[in-house]
Every structure is written in C-alpha cells, then in structure tokens.
Design a protein around this motif. Sequence first.
Motif, short mmCIF file in Angstrom:
data_model
loop_
_atom_site.label_atom_id
_atom_site.label_comp_id
_atom_site.label_asym_id
_atom_site.label_seq_id
_atom_site.Cartn_x
_atom_site.Cartn_y
_atom_site.Cartn_z
N THR A 30 28.51 -15.75 7.45
CA THR A 30 27.39 -15.28 6.65
C THR A 30 26.99 -13.89 7.10
N GLN A 31 26.69 -13.02 6.14
CA GLN A 31 26.23 -11.66 6.44
C GLN A 31 24.77 -11.52 6.01
N ASP A 32 23.92 -11.08 6.94
CA ASP A 32 22.50 -10.84 6.64
C ASP A 32 22.29 -9.40 6.19
N PHE A 33 21.46 -9.23 5.16
CA PHE A 33 21.11 -7.91 4.66
C PHE A 33 19.59 -7.76 4.69
N THR A 34 19.12 -6.55 4.94
CA THR A 34 17.69 -6.26 4.92
C THR A 34 17.42 -5.17 3.89
N VAL A 35 16.53 -5.48 2.94
CA VAL A 35 16.11 -4.51 1.92
C VAL A 35 14.71 -4.05 2.30
N ILE A 47 0.85 -1.18 0.00
CA ILE A 47 0.00 0.00 0.00
C ILE A 47 0.89 1.24 0.00
N ALA A 48 0.64 2.20 -0.90
CA ALA A 48 1.45 3.42 -0.97
C ALA A 48 1.49 4.10 0.38
N GLY A 49 2.69 4.47 0.83
CA GLY A 49 2.87 5.08 2.13
C GLY A 49 3.27 4.11 3.22
N GLU A 50 3.21 2.81 2.92
CA GLU A 50 3.65 1.79 3.87
C GLU A 50 4.96 1.17 3.40
N SER A 51 5.53 0.30 4.22
CA SER A 51 6.82 -0.31 3.91
C SER A 51 6.76 -1.82 4.09
N VAL A 52 7.64 -2.51 3.39
CA VAL A 52 7.81 -3.94 3.56
C VAL A 52 9.30 -4.24 3.45
N SER A 53 9.77 -5.23 4.20
CA SER A 53 11.19 -5.57 4.20
C SER A 53 11.38 -7.03 3.83
N SER A 54 12.52 -7.31 3.22
CA SER A 54 12.88 -8.68 2.85
C SER A 54 14.39 -8.82 3.04
N GLY A 55 14.83 -10.03 3.33
CA GLY A 55 16.25 -10.23 3.60
C GLY A 55 16.92 -11.18 2.63
N PHE A 56 18.23 -11.08 2.55
CA PHE A 56 19.03 -12.06 1.83
C PHE A 56 20.38 -12.19 2.54
N LYS A 57 21.12 -13.23 2.16
CA LYS A 57 22.39 -13.52 2.82
C LYS A 57 23.52 -13.62 1.80
N LEU A 58 24.70 -13.19 2.22
CA LEU A 58 25.94 -13.45 1.50
C LEU A 58 26.84 -14.28 2.40
N GLN A 59 27.50 -15.25 1.82
CA GLN A 59 28.41 -16.09 2.61
C GLN A 59 29.81 -16.02 2.04
N ASN A 60 30.78 -15.84 2.92
CA ASN A 60 32.19 -15.80 2.55
C ASN A 60 32.75 -17.22 2.64
N ASN A 61 32.96 -17.84 1.48
CA ASN A 61 33.50 -19.20 1.43
C ASN A 61 35.01 -19.24 1.26
N SER A 62 35.63 -18.06 1.32
CA SER A 62 37.09 -18.01 1.15
C SER A 62 37.79 -18.14 2.50
#
Length: 305
Positions: free
Chosen positions: A102-107, A24-39
């Motif tokens: 692992t690093q968590d990110f929130t968009v 809904i215009a004027g509201e917000s929603v968030s979603s997450g993703f992860k990056l993992q350092n395999n080095s």
Amino acid sequence: VGTGVASMITCSIEGSILNMGYVIAGESVSSGFKLQNNSLLPIKFSVILDSLSSARAQGQQQLPQFLSSPAQRTEVVGTQNLNGQSVFSVAPVKGVMDPGKTQDFTVTFSPDHESLYFSDRLQVVLFEKKISHQILLKGAAREHMMFVEGGDPLDVPVESLMVIPVFDPKHREASSRPGPPSPEAEELRPILVALDYVQFDTDTPAPPATRELQVGCIRTTQPSPKKTVEFSLDSVTSLQHKGFSIEPSRGSVERGQTKTISISWVPPADFDPDHPLMVSALLQLRGDVKETYKVIFVAQVVTGP
C-alpha cells in the motif's frame, strides 16, 4: 502489462472526490488516501495535477466558465491561488508500489484568499501512460471562522473579474456619511431556500417539504478568544404562522464542527396555491466577527405524478 494492471490498483477514496472542507485563508489542511497494488508485479506510478499539467498549459484559450452554459463546462480546475503557488499539492509524486503493498499519499490544501470554488483534479498514472484513478479535489476558504452551507445557488461557480458589493447603493451612501455606522449599512449575504410541498392526493396530507442549512465553525491554528460560533434566526414566530418549522433557531457550534438547521414547511390553511409564498429572515453568526445572512424562503405547492 500497463493495460491489465490498472484494474488491480484499488483506492481508499470512495466516489472519486476528496473534499478538503473549509480552511481559514492563509492556513493549510492535509488529508490522506491510499492506493494498494493487488497485482503480482511492481508498479511504477506518478501523480499529476491538472492545474500543473503541460496539456492544460498548452490548451487553447477557452471562454470563462461564467460565460459558458452548464452543459459546456468541462473544466475541473477551479479557483487557484493569487500568489501563483498551487492551492493543492500531493506527496509523493512518483514511485514504485511493490506487489501487495500500500502507498500512502498526502494532499495539502493551502488557499491564500477567500473562495468557495477551489478545485483541481489528481490523476494517478501507471508506467507513464495508463490512468488508473482520477480524483476531484475540492476545498473552500474563508477570511473568518464561520460559514453557512445549503440553499440554492445564487452565483456562478467561479470568481468573475469584478468585485460587486452585496449591499445596495443607498446602504453604501448611508455608510459613507459621517457619524456612527447605521445597522442597515451592514453587508447582507443572501441565501435562497426553495421548498416544494408535493401534493399527491387532495384527500391525504402530504409530508412537509424539508431543507437543511449547515452552520460551521472552522478550526484554525491562530490563537483566538472565540472558541465557538453562535447563530440565531429572527422572525421565528412570523415564520411559524406561515407554515414554517425551523429547528434549532439558535445555538452554538464548536471549532471543527457543523450544526444542522432543519427547515420544514406545510402550507397554511389560507395559502393560495397559485401564488408561491416568499418570506425572509435574518440569520446572524457571531464568531471572530459578526455576519448577517438574509435567508429568503420561497415555498410552493406542486402536484405529484
């Protein structure tokens, strides 16, 4: 080190697209993703949005997308907020990933007006120079709690500079007259659904041509007496006589859910293959308001290879 490390970073998003869905215009929603350092090394990272990048701000003036051909459209930054604030934001924007961690990110998607074409691109940069991942961010916003997806595009994928009413002048004139509003003065939103019945062999019936529409009810944080969106399609019997099967033709959708309307078509016995069939029906949605869509069905028989 920076060159060899990028391939050692894995991302939880498949397909490099993060679709935030409808808000809904004027509201917000968030979603997450992860990056993992395999080095075996700690990795310094930063996250950059194209809409905020200095390279884009310093770039040359380009033609608006609706004036350029599809082949020329390379811009991934779509509609942005009218208030000047970023429609997408991400946290954290920089840091260090230790080996094996692992690093968590929130968009967060925070649109301030109605549009179907919010988009941006998120780039993960390692050691300030190596791009390891590019993620396309997409989202849509509506003023009301319902939406319909599917069909064939009838407009350009960005807003133009002028608002054009969908209803025609005679309806607009009727609505300006004194007295109760006429039902015909209601704005009709068009949806085009093209169906190609592929005939491989005249002796063997081909499978029906099929398409889908999605009716959705947007989850909102605002208190509302309406918890569902109800939908109904008229002229079902008339459509059946012309070879169409639509299931379901009516129903309801809970908040945060979608319901699929399946459409199939088999040419009737009296169908003239030299003339495509065009019929229309009205799809009504009732939620916090009532919206009416004019669904235009265009069906034809095409010969298979």
